[in-house]
Motif scaffolding. Structure first.
Motif, short mmCIF file in Angstrom:
data_model
loop_
_atom_site.label_atom_id
_atom_site.label_comp_id
_atom_site.label_asym_id
_atom_site.label_seq_id
_atom_site.Cartn_x
_atom_site.Cartn_y
_atom_site.Cartn_z
N ALA C 200 5.88 -3.47 7.17
CA ALA C 200 4.99 -2.34 6.89
C ALA C 200 5.04 -1.87 5.44
O ALA C 200 4.00 -1.60 4.82
CB ALA C 200 5.35 -1.17 7.82
N SER C 201 6.25 -1.78 4.88
CA SER C 201 6.38 -1.22 3.52
C SER C 201 5.56 -2.02 2.51
O SER C 201 5.04 -1.47 1.54
CB SER C 201 7.85 -1.18 3.09
N VAL C 202 5.44 -3.33 2.72
CA VAL C 202 4.64 -4.17 1.81
C VAL C 202 3.16 -3.83 1.95
O VAL C 202 2.43 -3.74 0.95
CB VAL C 202 4.91 -5.67 2.08
N LEU C 203 2.73 -3.59 3.16
CA LEU C 203 1.32 -3.26 3.37
C LEU C 203 0.97 -1.93 2.72
O LEU C 203 -0.05 -1.80 2.03
CB LEU C 203 0.99 -3.25 4.87
N TYR C 204 1.84 -0.94 2.90
CA TYR C 204 1.59 0.38 2.29
C TYR C 204 1.54 0.25 0.76
O TYR C 204 0.69 0.85 0.10
CB TYR C 204 2.70 1.38 2.65
N ALA C 205 2.46 -0.53 0.21
CA ALA C 205 2.53 -0.70 -1.25
C ALA C 205 1.33 -1.46 -1.77
O ALA C 205 0.68 -1.08 -2.75
CB ALA C 205 3.82 -1.43 -1.63
N TYR C 206 1.00 -2.56 -1.09
CA TYR C 206 -0.14 -3.39 -1.52
C TYR C 206 -1.42 -2.57 -1.53
O TYR C 206 -2.18 -2.56 -2.52
CB TYR C 206 -0.26 -4.60 -0.60
N ALA C 207 -1.64 -1.86 -0.42
CA ALA C 207 -2.88 -1.08 -0.29
C ALA C 207 -2.97 -0.02 -1.38
O ALA C 207 -4.04 0.21 -1.97
CB ALA C 207 -2.93 -0.42 1.09
N ALA C 208 -1.86 0.61 -1.71
CA ALA C 208 -1.86 1.65 -2.73
C ALA C 208 -2.18 1.06 -4.10
O ALA C 208 -3.12 1.49 -4.79
CB ALA C 208 -0.50 2.35 -2.77
N ILE C 209 -1.40 0.06 -4.47
CA ILE C 209 -1.52 -0.47 -5.83
C ILE C 209 -2.88 -1.16 -6.02
O ILE C 209 -3.51 -1.04 -7.08
CB ILE C 209 -0.33 -1.41 -6.11
N ASP C 210 -3.31 -1.85 -4.99
CA ASP C 210 -4.61 -2.53 -5.08
C ASP C 210 -5.73 -1.52 -5.35
O ASP C 210 -6.69 -1.82 -6.06
CB ASP C 210 -4.86 -3.28 -3.76
N ALA C 211 -5.57 -0.32 -4.80
CA ALA C 211 -6.60 0.69 -5.00
C ALA C 211 -6.31 1.58 -6.22
O ALA C 211 -7.00 2.57 -6.44
CB ALA C 211 -6.70 1.55 -3.74
#
Ligand code: NAD
Ligand code: NAD
Ligand code: NAD
Ligand code: NAD
Ligand code: NA
Ligand code: NA
Lengths: 415, 415, 415, 415
Positions: C200-211
């Motif tokens: 999960a932590s990777v998904l939260y981080a990816y989504a944030a940084i990507d946006a």
């Protein structure tokens, strides 16, 4: 020995003249080495008897065999000589110091020649690694006979009036099926059918008690705690005692916990963390060998504070500490008006220096019981143990007063 | 009250029905406030009785006056109301918590109206600073009469069956000439000639005992420890007890020191450092007021470990800690083979939360003694005190067992 | 936000006027709750800013978004409301106190409505037990889209100038195959092929940084530590920082260990034992979840004292302590002439009260970096973390001076 | 020596070949004895250089005079020989151990012959009790001449290239009128008019610096801290440094306090309690002698934490501890949301074993400064002292980095 020669009431001073043999199972371990070094250093006038319960009022009023006259022998599975063991302790722990060691070096060499190879059956890999031991393939009865012969040869060779066997060997893994040997019959049947589950400590205990030698179990190992062995001791009228000597953190617990109970304070958590770096610590790194130790340490608290909320004991191996066992205990408790408070302590003790004088005390006191024909369990010696056989009371002060009462009663008779 | 109405053996349940008055000298101090808050919170079902010795087996088997029924009154020299005192404690220490305080606020207001202005003669500047007290110029006999009247008015106003007077006022300076008042005659002569050296605590104690009210000295002040007062109590058959309640570091000492003694370990140094930030701490900053406290704390160790090498107790004022008394003790000891080892502990307790339940316990237990006509000293209550009157034993466990024996004896009779 | 709107040099005071959104992943946990309570209590004037690094010289000289203006939202998988969480903390830990809680209760209710259900994929059974979470069966890309939408809806709904995402969710098990996602390509390929191993932590981080949302990883979980995420952040120019905030025992270690190094003292053993009773402690009871935590705690010492002989950290769950994390550290070291010495310390801190102000500090400081276009890693924030991304230095004092230098440089420009 | 022979830039390796004399004022004290024993044990290969800052990167990169080549001499007022002093330390503290002592015994005998009788003027009764010292009646100028002659005879007798004078004598009482000697003129006028208030440490310092010998003040005594002596050193271009070496509790404070400051935590109370049993402890029992020590210890905290609420340091004499200085520090601090937390530590160090290597370091480093013509104050050596002359910074880490910068700069030049 008790079985063949119950002493008459008028023999009161015979104990101090008797030749007392001390057979140490684990004779080259830290505790044994320190006990031998200490006894010989006392004999040579190099040290005093600080730390010995039998040398302080009121127990000192009893007539007990003098430590100076003890004749030492034993079993071990480590071929490293007693002198080397003592040198290593001197260097790593500073105990004994160099002068003391120099003064007893010849005595250690002499004792070392009286150490026989023992059995290490079911002692676990942590113990038997690199050891030199009786063949695993020998039958239980063969091993028993060998042990008995070792005891007997020692007794006759040194013309001993009495032989006390003390288990100070490494902690064994717990015997999960202990209650299968609850009676003497069941145990002897197991020996006859060469049951391969019995551990070394049981064999050492059985052989001793069967031959009438009083037995002390200084360790958490099964030994004389087994139902069948206890029945044998009762039948034979041989005094025996154990288990797991109370020397450090648990001793403090058994003195402090009654204070919380006595003031109706509610202990929410009692967290104990022990770190040590000697071989005992290394063996206890093995979860199986640690199980018994942790059980006896934990039970003390549950018994004194039945409503304790959380009670954990950890033992960790920290090599640099060598024999210096360090314990940190953190006690979280609740008082009046739901007020939460804390107490914490740190104990820094040389484990063997705390244990060794108790070995000498126990030899003297069980010899006394033997002399007076007090066979079987010895509740008045409960203060020495974490899990005293046949005793539920863990309050150190109460246990101690049983010993004082025994001393008072017997020293009156003696005078 | 004991002097006029020794109860008959059949009155065993009267105690639980009696109206018991509790007169607190120092009624607006931390200990008193917490005792009142606690008793009322118990009555209201807001808290339980954790911390009360009389609520735990075996002492709970005695028939004792219920805390819920206590009627409180007292003397003080600080005009700040009980409610404000409790609020300050709530805010500074977190004890009592806000919900508990809210639940007893009205009770505190009611009790506050029953607090009279007391005498502060010879209490030292640290105590009398900013106080409101009886005129210093009044004669001793006039002050005595005033105190006696305060007790009596309270008793009749509330229709009490029994009145217990408890000194929880600030520690006074030691009375250096205490042995000049060793007999009742000498003391009464001094009162008659208006001797200006007698301190307030003696007047409170004398007035109570002379009128037949049992007296508890929770403080290190002289009070009922004076020879003349003790003689009066014996003559009158009034139970009294003291002095200096054992609640923190000294309690721990009296549980731990016997362990070192019992194992024949040689304590080279025992260093104790207490820090606290309440008003008691501020008063003890004054060397004169501290003297008595330090004496009673030090004596415990000397008594249990007569050969202790070095024994120092420090009490320092650390304002931010408020009522949280923190003690660090460092114990340097020698064991077998001259091995030097150490133990240290840190105790962090809310001083008043430790003390308050003992005030309630002592009231209940001295009421019991009074009921059964046991006047004079109360050795079975020694476990509550640092310097128990008439008792030399300081081992907490032994003291506690005297209480348990008392409870066993009396609860048997009662059933 | 940084990706779309790099600010010009003249916008220096815009930060204090900006609307800053704070999205907390794990928004109903202890740390998040305390951060929200604290920010709102500061806004209401109920408490001061003690514990916030950005409120003390020299960092306070920077122009930073005011805590009072923060708009909070977040993800969680625990349906218990924020108000209930805060009440439980008040009751169990005494932090926040009742008055403070009363003053922010309405704010908490408002924030609670902005908390969305998150994903708990690969978070381990200790975490997901009794949780309410996004369907496990959803594809990785679907989950990512959902998270991104949650961020975006919050941003537009509250008209935010900038959104900072902070991971304060429970510690996940370590990702053993982390180096398979070392590049952005490899990571995106994994997402495309619906690789089921990513936590999960990777998904939260990816989504944030990507946006384009700056990202703070307060936990030991993988998140932005993954190579592929780091590359994405560098490409996008989005500031991100982590991992595992340094608040208690490890903080002390990173201040103390350099002293031993600086004096050329030889640390033989450093033993650390942490006990705590909050949910973080419960999750860390699970060996898998604990692995990452223990690694980052252990590394600090190895880095500062490369020759340390023995270095162990234990974390144990002791329920009664609630959020009060207590650590005992024992340091055995050798000095001149082979002299062995020791130091020990006990740290007793409210874990969340130590962590919460750092959450607020990090939001403010990463907003600052974002404002000034400083994308990618943030070495000047190393002092906040046990395992600072991209930094090898663990000496707290040195790390702190990097922050001070940053503050000096930027506050000069700003004036 | 610096005054007459400033070295040219090309003489970079001369230092390692130079004959360096070390003149210890207080040459038979614990610190001095341990420094001499250590240097000789290193020379003989009996021990390593653990504890020496100059033997660890980056300071070890400097070219410094080898400890093995140091020639020791000094003043004392205690006639007990250096060998006896070392034996007593071996026996009481276990440091040095017996083998090490045996290996340096002849060296100690040789050094002992180079110890002259010193002056003890104004050193206080605690110091001069049972001492053997220069006649009190001699004029200040006569004493100065005698000291200077002792330095010079030693220098020529041993053909030394450089002589470093180190004050490791007992702590003197503070000089209350220190500012009357703020200038060189005022000081020299006082010497000329035989002012009887100047203490021994000033005479030793004046004589050294006037003759061009670098001077180290390891103690809290006045010595080179006096304005007039500082001016002399500046005029003569002689390096000098002090005062009061930072070895135990204060060292820890200077490493830990910056952590509280750096995290904006509010220290409410910092309570420090030191106990020790050596002669230094005995002298510090005297309130007058302790004053300076307590001042320098207290100042460290006030400087790092200017808003500390309560800051007390106690030093108590506990004979059984001998040279093992034990400190307990209790830190009560407030964090976010007014949460009160605590940290406590216990430090158990052999005081002389911590101090001795620093004596050797300081000799090497001041020799280096002297060699490079860096006269006057030495701020890069601040990390060694509790009250570094001319420096306000007390953060240990910052001070240490000044030393590292010095090492980096100078070792670059040297290569
Ligand atoms: N304070 C204490 O030291 C203390 C307190 C309570 C109990 N104990 C117990 O005492 C025992 C001894 O402790 P120690 O520190 O001396 O340990 P140790 O490891 O130093 O010594 C144990 C010795 O027993 C020998 N041994 C192992 N198995 C054997 C076997 N089957 N037969 C014969 N010898 C055997 C080993 O070779 C070793 O020499 C342990 O069980 C320990 O738990 C010690
Ligand atoms: N754990 C404990 O708190 C503890 C333990 C043992 C003994 N004690 C003793 O109990 C006493 C009370 O402790 P505290 O913490 O409540 O102190 P405190 O200072 O909070 O309260 C003392 C009260 O006594 C009042 N007082 C002082 N002199 C008086 C006088 N002559 N007449 C009437 N009132 C007077 C004061 O105004 C104050 O209200 C102290 O002597 C203390 O040493 C306390
Ligand atoms: N001093 C400190 O408290 C401190 C210091 C350093 C790091 N941390 C780390 O911060 C984190 C939070 O600590 P805490 O004490 O607040 O723990 P907590 O258990 O109280 O809170 C964690 C919250 O995260 C939620 N959560 C768990 N998995 C989630 C997911 N996948 N998505 C969304 N929400 C999820 C939980 O439901 C819970 O509400 C932990 O990882 C901890 O190790 C805390
Ligand atoms: N860790 C440490 O040991 C440490 C740390 C900082 C400072 N210091 C300071 O170093 C000094 C020495 O400490 P120590 O433990 O060696 O003390 P010590 O008492 O063992 O030795 C002091 C020596 O100085 C001698 N002396 C006293 N006055 C003298 C004089 N006027 N002239 C010549 N000799 C004199 C004494 O006879 C004694 O031999 C003390 O001032 C102490 O405060 C020590
Ligand atoms: Na002794
Ligand atoms: Na504040």
């Amino acid at each position: 020995m008790s079985a063949d020669s119950p002493h008459a009431a008028d023999s009161t001073d015979s104990l101090t003249g008797d030749r007392t043999g001390v057979w140490l199972v684990g004779a080259r371990g830290n505790v044994a080495t320190m006990a031998i070094v200490g006894a010989r250093a006392i004999a040579a006038g190099h040290t005093d008897t600080t730390g010995m319960v039998t040398e302080r009022e009121p127990v000192s009023a009893l007539e007990l065999p003098p430590v100076e006259e003890f004749v030492f022998g034993g079993h071990d599975i480590d071929p490293t000589s007693l002198v080397e063991q003592a040198e290593r302790q001197c260097e790593r722990n500073g105990v004994p110091d160099e002068a003391t060691l120099a003064g007893v070096r010849d005595d250690l060499t002499a004792v070392d020649e009286r150490i026989e190879v023992g059995t290490a059956i079911n002692c676990g890999a942590a113990v038997t690694d690199e050891s030199q031991q009786l063949e695993e393939s020998l039958s239980m009865r063969t091993v028993l006979d060998q042990i008995r012969d070792d005891y007997e040869s020692f007794r006759t060779a040194h013309d001993l009036d009495r032989l006390i066997v003390v288990n100070v060997a490494s902690t064994e893994p717990e015997l999960p099926t202990a209650d299968q040997y609850d009676t003497r019959d069941a145990l002897e049947e197991a020996l006859d059918t060469d049951d391969r589950d019995l551990p070394a400590s049981v064999l050492y205990a059985y052989a001793a008690i069967d031959a009438g030698h009083p037995f002390v179990n200084f360790t958490p190992s099964t030994g004389n705690a087994l139902g069948g062995v206890q029945e044998l001791a009762a039948d034979r009228g041989v005094p025996h005692v154990g288990r797991d000597a109370k020397t450090g953190e648990t001793l403090v617990k058994s003195a402090l916990a009654p204070m919380f109970a006595g003031r109706n304070l509610n202990v929410l958590s009692w967290e104990g963390h022990n770190i040590l770096g000697n071989k005992d610590g290394l063996v206890l790194e093995d979860e199986q060998n640690a199980a018994g130790k942790l059980a006896s340490k934990g039970d003390v608290l549950e018994s004194i504070l039945p409503e304790v909320g959380h009670n954990r004991v950890r033992i960790d191996y920290t090599p640099s500490l060598a024999d210096w066992k360090t314990a940190w205990d953190y006690i979280h408790f609740e008082g009046f008006l739901n007020t939460e408070m804390t107490m914490q302590f740190t104990w820094e003790g040389s484990d063997s220096a705390l244990a060794a004088p108790l070995v000498l005390d126990l030899v003297r006191l069980i010899a006394h019981a033997d002399e007076y024909g007090d066979g079987g369990l010895q509740p008045h010696l409960a203060s020495f143990f974490k899990a005293p056989l046949g005793v539920d009371e863990h309050d150190f002060s109460k246990q101690l007063h049983w010993l004082y009462d025994y001393a008072a009663t017997h020293s009156d008779t003696e005078v």
